[in-house]
Design an enzyme around this catalytic site. Structure first.
Site, PDB file in Angstrom:
ATOM      1  N   HIS A 172       0.832  -1.201   0.000  1.00  0.00           N
ATOM      2  CA  HIS A 172       0.000   0.000   0.000  1.00  0.00           C
ATOM      3  C   HIS A 172       0.870   1.256   0.000  1.00  0.00           C
ATOM      4  O   HIS A 172       1.519   1.575   0.993  1.00  0.00           O
ATOM      5  CB  HIS A 172      -0.886  -0.034   1.255  1.00  0.00           C
ATOM      6  CG  HIS A 172      -1.821   1.112   1.366  1.00  0.00           C
ATOM      7  ND1 HIS A 172      -1.694   2.082   2.343  1.00  0.00           N
ATOM      8  CD2 HIS A 172      -2.910   1.454   0.635  1.00  0.00           C
ATOM      9  CE1 HIS A 172      -2.676   2.954   2.224  1.00  0.00           C
ATOM     10  NE2 HIS A 172      -3.424   2.606   1.196  1.00  0.00           N
ATOM     11  N   HIS A 215      -1.115  10.239  -3.174  1.00  0.00           N
ATOM     12  CA  HIS A 215      -2.446   9.890  -2.672  1.00  0.00           C
ATOM     13  C   HIS A 215      -3.434  11.020  -2.888  1.00  0.00           C
ATOM     14  O   HIS A 215      -4.612  10.791  -3.166  1.00  0.00           O
ATOM     15  CB  HIS A 215      -2.380   9.540  -1.192  1.00  0.00           C
ATOM     16  CG  HIS A 215      -3.681   9.077  -0.619  1.00  0.00           C
ATOM     17  ND1 HIS A 215      -4.506   9.902   0.104  1.00  0.00           N
ATOM     18  CD2 HIS A 215      -4.301   7.876  -0.688  1.00  0.00           C
ATOM     19  CE1 HIS A 215      -5.585   9.210   0.469  1.00  0.00           C
ATOM     20  NE2 HIS A 215      -5.482   7.984   0.005  1.00  0.00           N
TER      21      HIS A 215
HETATM   22  O1  G3P Z   1      -6.582   1.569  -2.768  1.00  0.00           O
HETATM   23  C1  G3P Z   1      -6.801   0.815  -1.626  1.00  0.00           C
HETATM   24  C2  G3P Z   1      -6.667   1.771  -0.588  1.00  0.00           C
HETATM   25  O2  G3P Z   1      -5.430   2.346  -0.849  1.00  0.00           O
HETATM   26  C3  G3P Z   1      -7.727   2.802  -0.662  1.00  0.00           C
HETATM   27  O3  G3P Z   1      -7.463   3.751   0.207  1.00  0.00           O
HETATM   28  O4  G3P Z   1      -7.165   6.076   0.597  1.00  0.00           O
HETATM   29  O5  G3P Z   1      -5.245   4.552   0.849  1.00  0.00           O
HETATM   30  O6  G3P Z   1      -6.066   5.130  -1.383  1.00  0.00           O
HETATM   31  P1  G3P Z   1      -6.422   4.932   0.036  1.00  0.00           P
HETATM   32 CA    CA Z   2      -4.995   3.654  -2.861  1.00  0.00          CA
END
Ligand code: G3P
Ligand code: CA
Length: 346
Positions: free
Chosen positions: A27, A69
């Site tokens: 992530h 992000h």
């Molecule tokens: O994309 C999966 C997860 O990353 C969604 O949340 O806000 O971290 O992009 P975010």
């Molecule tokens: Ca994401």
């Protein structure tokens, strides 16, 4: 072999296309240990055993896709220390939320390349601040090149799991994310169903449109609250009903639900995995983080929200529920969880 690949190593290699092993999705890279969305975060994730590296994507003024992000880069770069850009600080409303800062769509790629990434959570992850100022904002092409290079050098297949951020908003500016992403995937030779690529989105309509343009696997992201910004559903919660999951299966390969949609805050598993599998969808929940502040209450330790709790056990529990992959800020713990799950203690 590149120096960053020689230490450590993967716990296992997931198959792609058939996916017999739950996938470890880094992530924003190994973002628990390096500033997120940097090549150094992705390199560490790959070394630790991640199968996929996740770039969130936003456009530049001149139509490139960079990896952040948010399009507001005030929290994840040193832009506030750049007097030459001070006049571009502004306030915008994006998907109904008012934001003040500096926005990628107001900068060329060359300008953004003069910035350096910083740790988003300096109080939660102070050790990572020593990397502040060391890494550029990557482009999607640089992330693809890294994945391909790492695949060649490790013998594992390292894929990319890009997320289209704010599709409706960027399309309204004349800077749609999807054409540039598809062009990058095409240039990589990955515009096919068995390519090591998943495209994810919190919106619905852009995924439906993508399903007509590419065979690459698509993942519908689902949150526990609010609603998709494209107006496709009145609430995300409506999307987890069995009939809605069957609708999603018409255009998507799987869903990416927030963790509490799988294991509720009272530590009770929901029926989402069963319902999604019944609809023919894979399930890749997000986001597994080690700090107690982010863990389900059953896996927290102590009273300090920064303290690392029992993430390994939380992951093992979800693997037991039948997830097909999972997003984590700590891919090395993900690799331990997957290895232990495959080889139960005697
Ligand atoms: O994309 C999966 C997860 O990353 C969604 O949340 O806000 O971290 O992009 P975010
Ligand atoms: Ca994401």
């Amino acid at each position: 072999m590149a120096a960053w690949l020689t230490a450590g190593g993967c716990a296992t290699t997931a198959e792609h296309g058939t996916e017999t092993a739950p996938l470890i999705i880094a992530h924003r890279g190994a973002s628990g240990e390096r500033p997120e969305h940097t090549l150094m975060a992705y390199e560490l994730a790959i070394k630790q055993g991640a199968d996929y590296i996740e770039p969130d994507l936003v456009p530049t003024k001149d139509g490139h896709l960079v990896v952040r992000h948010e399009n507001n880069i005030v929290e994840t770069t040193d832009i506030a220390q750049h007097p030459e850009f001070a006049a571009r600080r502004t306030t915008k409303t994006i998907d109904g939320i008012k934001e003040t800062g500096w926005f990628t769509e107001d900068f060329t790629l060359a300008e953004l390349k003069t910035l350096r990434a910083v740790e988003r959570l300096p109080l939660m992850r102070p050790a990572n601040t020593k990397y502040n100022g060391q890494a550029e904002i990557p482009t999607i092409e640089e992330v693809i090149a890294l994945a391909k290079r790492a695949s060649a050098e490790t013998g594992r297949v390292i894929g990319i799991y890009p997320e289209t951020k704010h599709p409706t908003y960027f399309a309204s500016l004349g800077l749609p994310v999807e054409p540039r992403l598809l062009a990058a995937i095409e240039a990589a030779g990955w515009n096919r169903a068995d390519a090591p690529v998943f495209i994810q989105s919190f919106e619905v309509n852009n995924l439906k449109a993508l399903a007509k343009q590419t065979k690459v696997r698509l993942i519908q992201l689902i949150k526990p609250a609010t609603a998709p910004a494209d107006g496709s559903y009145a609430a995300y919660r409506d999307m987890i009903a069995p009939a809605a999951l069957r609708d999603i299966a018409d255009y998507a390969y799987g869903i990416g639900p927030e963790l509490t949609l799988v294991l509720d805050p009272d530590n009770k598993p929901t029926t989402l995995i069963t319902d999604a599998h019944a609809a023919g969808l894979r399930v890749h929940p997000w986001t597994f983080r080690a700090e107690s502040a982010f863990l389900n209450t059953a896996y927290r330790t102590g009273t300090n929200p920064m303290e690392h709790g029992r993430l390994l056990e939380e992951m093992q529990y979800f693997l037991g529920l039948g997830v097909d992959g999972f997003f984590t800020d700590y891919p090395y713990i993900g690799a331990q969880a997957r290895a232990s799950f495959r080889t139960p203690a005697k």
